[in-house]
Write a protein that holds these residues in place. Structure first.
Motif, PDB file in Angstrom:
ATOM      1  N   ARG A 183      69.758  19.107  20.732  1.00 32.45           N
ATOM      2  CA  ARG A 183      69.331  20.465  19.866  1.00 32.45           C
ATOM      3  C   ARG A 183      67.730  20.252  19.986  1.00 32.45           C
TER       4      ARG A 183
ATOM      5  N   CYS B 239      79.494  25.777  21.594  1.00 31.16           N
ATOM      6  CA  CYS B 239      78.457  27.067  20.949  1.00 31.16           C
ATOM      7  C   CYS B 239      77.308  26.157  20.892  1.00 31.16           C
ATOM      8  N   GLY B 240      77.370  25.349  19.924  1.00 28.30           N
ATOM      9  CA  GLY B 240      75.406  24.908  20.208  1.00 28.30           C
ATOM     10  C   GLY B 240      74.934  25.055  21.638  1.00 28.30           C
TER      11      GLY B 240
ATOM     12  N   ASP C  46      74.295  28.147  23.032  1.00 28.45           N
ATOM     13  CA  ASP C  46      72.838  28.654  23.002  1.00 28.45           C
ATOM     14  C   ASP C  46      71.881  28.192  23.485  1.00 28.45           C
TER      15      ASP C  46
ATOM     16  N   ASN D  26      71.912  29.245  26.984  1.00 27.80           N
ATOM     17  CA  ASN D  26      71.290  31.048  26.938  1.00 27.80           C
ATOM     18  C   ASN D  26      69.328  30.324  26.378  1.00 27.80           C
ATOM     19  N   GLU D  27      68.836  29.561  25.744  1.00 25.47           N
ATOM     20  CA  GLU D  27      67.831  29.442  25.506  1.00 25.47           C
ATOM     21  C   GLU D  27      67.075  29.284  26.899  1.00 25.47           C
TER      22      GLU D  27
ATOM     23  N   HIS E 227      80.485  33.543  25.770  1.00 22.57           N
ATOM     24  CA  HIS E 227      79.776  32.855  26.352  1.00 22.57           C
ATOM     25  C   HIS E 227      79.932  33.174  27.386  1.00 22.57           C
TER      26      HIS E 227
ATOM     27  N   GLN F 181      78.375  36.345  28.929  1.00 25.69           N
ATOM     28  CA  GLN F 181      77.172  36.167  29.079  1.00 25.69           C
ATOM     29  C   GLN F 181      76.732  35.526  30.361  1.00 25.69           C
TER      30      GLN F 181
ATOM     31  N   ASP G 153      76.544  39.317  18.488  1.00 28.00           N
ATOM     32  CA  ASP G 153      76.176  38.716  19.572  1.00 28.00           C
ATOM     33  C   ASP G 153      77.136  39.216  20.890  1.00 28.00           C
TER      34      ASP G 153
ATOM     35  N   ARG H  56      72.352  41.443  13.959  1.00 27.62           N
ATOM     36  CA  ARG H  56      72.052  40.572  15.209  1.00 27.62           C
ATOM     37  C   ARG H  56      70.602  41.586  15.995  1.00 27.62           C
TER      38      ARG H  56
ATOM     39  N   GLU I 161      62.508  30.356  22.036  1.00 27.59           N
ATOM     40  CA  GLU I 161      63.103  31.592  21.310  1.00 27.59           C
ATOM     41  C   GLU I 161      62.770  32.900  21.572  1.00 27.59           C
TER      42      GLU I 161
END
Length: 532
Positions: free
Chosen positions: A159, A196-197, A200, A203-204, A238, A241, A273, A303, A339
């Motif tokens: 990350r 989860c990480g 993320d 998606n970024e 997720h 998404q 989310d 959020r 971001e």
């Protein structure tokens, strides 16, 4: 075999209900049994009970003089209280954990205590600090033969590398950590955290192919778990998404709504989310009132509903509100370039609608720069589309065509049909500016067919002060009709149609017929009148 052994075996095969019943029925329960019972309650989605039991285990370990085990329980409490939105309590438990470990010889608990510290440093942009602790976590894991701690350290290193714009290296590390997570070598709590990480990051970066592959793998891992436990719910968010990007909107909304329902009291951030994702799907389908309600719920759960809310205001024809909304989102200047890229992409489109081409050009450049720095195919497609739209507004259709064609090809490769269709609208505008009416009609027809397949919902009512006749004209423009054809269909003079078209441009903030077409779909004026 003792009842305790049976309980351990049930937990090992992730039969959390059986393990819970066995641990709960133990006589002479030890502090370790209480801790194991807390874990079972957590997996069953009983967060309040899990927190109470972990608190009991913490006290029992302290009373027994086992500071190392008490620190472990405290670190779990720091994580779980944060999940339910109790940030102050989380910080208090983390301080207790850290204080206890000061008097304990170095052990694996020192590594697990770094989890929230690394996440906090990364969130504040201290990537060097996060990276240093991630490497220390790996070292502790290797020295104490703890594969879970090693995988967590590799994940955090990945990350940090991505945020440092060392994307290939970072993704390789995340993939490595995820392989370990799904091998059943790690504690199940941490498998979910790594997933989860990874999502993320995907998606970024708009790396939806990788997101789809790992989501499917993790869904199989989640299948035996109760829907009300943490990771099946997060996996649903997720998956929503991914489905949204692939144009499978009905399924995406169902998954997100399921997470909204199942995650209440389990993970406040997942609920937030999920509501945001519901808002995104509804906005794209043209259900603007439903999108507004979903974004409001996402905000209530903590959020920031951007950039979706600003794009909703644009779809509603409230250009001033959209301009103010996206400017406020960008004003703090926080977050990494990665971001902020989606915010700048939204600002590009909103600024063009407002006629502020200079601002649109600056924002498009931010998206392009982020795409280059982070080697993101999805962001590159977004940057090319934004830049192409700006060039069209500047009357530079030839240059715009090249960028839009690259964006179109990339969206196709990424299997993102809605983005393909939106890019076709801009291509139609470019062809029309170059005098190729046939090519413009083909692109517009293909975009219209795609919107119909996706099930864009027609909106009842008249947005942005349009009259009923103007809505008819908007729909015919979106269908690719010329002013002459519109005049014939509506039994009007061409002069009257031209006046309607001019009024429509002014009301919706469009500078081209493709802009009107985009508005028609964004605002729900086109498509079927049901969700079917």
């Amino acid at each position: 075999m003792t009842r305790r052994d049976q309980a351990r075996q049930a937990a090992g095969r992730r039969d959390w209900q059986a393990a819970y019943d066995l641990y709960a029925g133990l006589t002479g329960r030890t502090p370790a049994d209480t801790e194991a019972l807390a874990e079972c309650a957590w997996w069953l989605g009983r967060m309040d009970e899990a927190i109470r039991l972990y608190t009991d285990a913490y006290r029992e370990h302290l009373e027994g003089g086992n500071d190392q085990a008490a620190a472990r329980a405290a670190s779990q409490l720091a994580i779980h209280t944060r999940l339910v939105g109790e940030v102050a309590q989380s910080e208090g438990w983390l301080r207790r954990c850290t204080r206890l470990l000061e008097s304990v010889p170095e052990c694996v608990e020192h590594g697990y205590a770094l989890y929230l510290q690394i996440a906090g440093l990364s969130g504040r942009g201290d990537l060097e600090g996060a990276l240093e602790l991630a490497l220390r976590m790996q070292d502790l894991g290797r020295r104490f033969s703890d594969p879970t701690l090693v995988a967590l350290g590799v994940y955090f290193e990945g990350r940090a590398r991505i945020k440092q714009a060392r994307v290939r290296e970072g993704l390789a590390l995340l993939d490595e950590a995820m392989l370990a997570a799904l091998s059943d070598e790690l504690g199940p709590l941490w498998t979910g955290a790594i997933y989860c990480g990874l999502m993320d990051a995907c998606n970024e970066l708009r790396d939806m192919r990788r997101a789809f592959e790992w989501t499917e793998a993790t869904r199989r891992w989640c299948d035996p778990l109760p829907l009300t436990s943490l990771y099946p719910g997060i996996c649903r968010v997720h998956r929503a998404q991914v489905l949204q990007t692939r144009g499978e909107w009905r399924q995406a909304e169902e998954e997100a709504l399921g997470a909204c329902r199942d995650m209440v009291g389990v993970d406040v951030w997942a609920v937030a989310d999920a509501h945001y994702e519901v808002g995104e799907v509804r906005r794209l389908r043209g259900d603007l009132a439903g999108a507004d309600a979903a974004y409001t719920r996402a905000h209530e759960f903590g959020r920031d509903p951007q950039p979706g809310l600003a794009l909703l205001r644009l779809a509603q024809g409230r250009i001033d509100a959209a301009t103010a909304s996206i400017a406020a989102a960008l004003a703090p200047g926080t977050g990494s370039r990665l971001e902020r890229a989606p915010l700048h992409a939204a600002q590009t489109m909103i600024a063009l609608a407002a006629g502020d081409v200079e601002l649109a050009e600056r924002s498009a450049k931010e998206v392009v720069d982020a795409a280059v720095a982070f080697e993101s195919a999805g962001l590159r497609a977004e940057g090319n589309r934004c830049s192409g739209a700006v060039l069209l507004a500047q009357g530079r259709a030839v240059e715009a065509m090249a960028l839009l064609r690259m964006a179109f090809n990339a969206w196709q490769e990424l299997d993102a049909p809605y983005d393909v269709a939106r890019t076709r609208l801009l291509l139609a505008d470019a062809y029309r500016a170059l005098g190729d009416a046939d090519a413009a009609s083909r692109e517009l027809a293909a975009a219209t067919a795609c919107f119909a397949r996706l099930g864009v919902v027609a909106r009842e009512g008249l947005p942005k002060g349009l009259t009923a006749r103007e809505v008819e004209v908007v729909r015919l423009i979106a269908a690719g009709e010329s002013n002459r054809a519109i005049a014939e269909k509506l039994v009007l003079s061409e002069k009257t149609v031209a006046r309607h078209v001019s009024n429509i441009f002014g009301k919706v903030g469009a500078t081209s017929r493709s802009g009107v077409t985009a508005f028609a779909y964004d605002s729900g004026l086109m498509g079927s009148r049901t969700h079917g």
